[in-house]
Design an enzyme around this catalytic site. Structure first.
Site: not given
Length: 367
Positions: A102, A199
């Protein structure tokens, strides 16, 4: 130095770290704007995702600090660049780290380019615990002052050329100091808990989440002697070195020594276990790494010795790195290491400087 003409777009997560980072930038006379990234469509994931609450917190902080907040949806890019890889690696029996990917693909590529090109910013900033130093015209990534919170492990995919446009305002502070500052300036997020887990999943159980996307094929759990002692719920539910959640209570062996996952046999769909965290079958003398990134390529001359981490918050281990080809390197540890996990990342350091890293392709077992 007056910086009022320098524009910074800071990634606002709704947490205390990005909030205090934004406050610091304002105090340093930057022209500050916030940006909240929506990286996951939570409509069907209310059990897992806290994005709505995080956005509300980010809006409240930006209002208090009098900075504009941009809201951008990168969920399509996240799915294609991060989540599909996450699923594919799990299907291969590996244990990927989507937060690292990410950072590489979303925060420091798509967000970075959006801020610099679309919003015409001079810099981007995040609330990461890491530092950037310039020496002899080059930029280096360093560990944070707070080594317990240091996040350089997650940032090894950056390039030196990117660092000149990146700011980590709280990298020189302890986490306790950040919370004290947040209280003093009246931020309601001062006591907000740190985010935990992956996340887009949050603190919930990852196996329940993965079952929505990967068909679980149950199989045998066997000891190194070949004895079947139970059934696993799908190899993707387990990782090397795991001891909890095996569901094998009461099997024969030394009851005072816990059992650990030492291997996942994809071909036979079997989970192999052994007793003891220092079991020789769990130990590795080194590993092969792929998808290598060196933050400053010109500083790397093979072979060389350095320190490394094979997981977040691990104590640095000493190793020697050898060149195999442009895509692979061999890492040999000074002493055998437990639970080297394919799919995770190994990150290299020279003292406090993060040199780069790669993804663990395979381990070199002691036995």
């Amino acid at each position: 130095m007056i910086k009022k003409n320098k524009k910074v777009i800071i990634a606002m997560s709704g947490g205390v770290d990005s909030s205090v980072s934004a406050w610091f930038l304002k105090n340093e006379n930057y022209q500050v704007e916030g940006l909240f990234m929506k990286n996951w469509e939570e409509d069907d994931e209310k059990e897992y995702c806290n994005a709505a609450k995080d956005l509300s917190d980010a809006e409240e902080v930006c209002k208090k600090l009098n900075i504009h907040l941009h809201k951008v949806n990168f969920s399509k890019e996240y799915w294609e660049k991060v989540f599909e890889n996450f699923l594919n690696e799990h299907k291969k029996g590996k244990t990927p780290n989507p937060d690292i990917l990410c950072n590489k693909e979303i925060k420091f590529k798509i967000f970075f380019n959006y801020a610099i090109q679309e919003l015409q910013s001079d810099y981007i900033a995040t609330g990461h615990y890491a530092q950037i130093k310039k020496k002899n015209g080059k930029y280096f990534l360093l560990k944070a002052v707070d080594l317990n919170k240091d996040q350089s492990y997650f940032l090894y995919t950056l390039k030196g050329i990117q660092l000149k446009n990146i700011l980590f305002p709280i990298g020189g502070l302890k986490k306790s100091q950040v919370r004290i500052i947040a209280k003093k300036i009246g931020l309601k997020v001062a006591e907000k808990k740190d985010s935990t887990g992956i996340c887009f999943i949050g603190p919930k159980k990852i196996n329940n989440f993965l079952n929505r996307y990967i068909k679980a094929e149950k199989g045998d759990i066997i000891t190194t002697e070949g004895t079947i002692v139970g059934k696993h719920n799908g190899l993707f539910c387990y990782t090397l070195g795991q001891r909890k959640g095996l569901g094998i209570g009461g099997i024969k062996g030394n009851y005072n020594i816990p059992w650990y996952v030492i291997e996942k046999n994809i071909i036979n769909n079997t989970l192999i276990i052994a007793q003891g965290s220092c079991n020789k079958r769990l130990m590795s003398i080194g590993l092969i790494a792929e998808k290598i990134n060196w933050i400053n390529d010109d500083k790397i001359i093979f072979p060389f010795s350095c320190q490394a981490k094979i997981r977040y918050r691990q104590i640095d281990i000493f190793c020697n790195i050898k060149y195999i080809n442009d895509f692979l390197i061999k890492v040999l540890f000074d002493s055998p290491v437990s639970s080297v996990t394919p799919g995770q990342s190994i990150v290299f350091y020279s003292s406090k400087i993060c040199l780069g890293g790669g993804v663990i392709q395979s381990r070199l077992p002691l036995l």
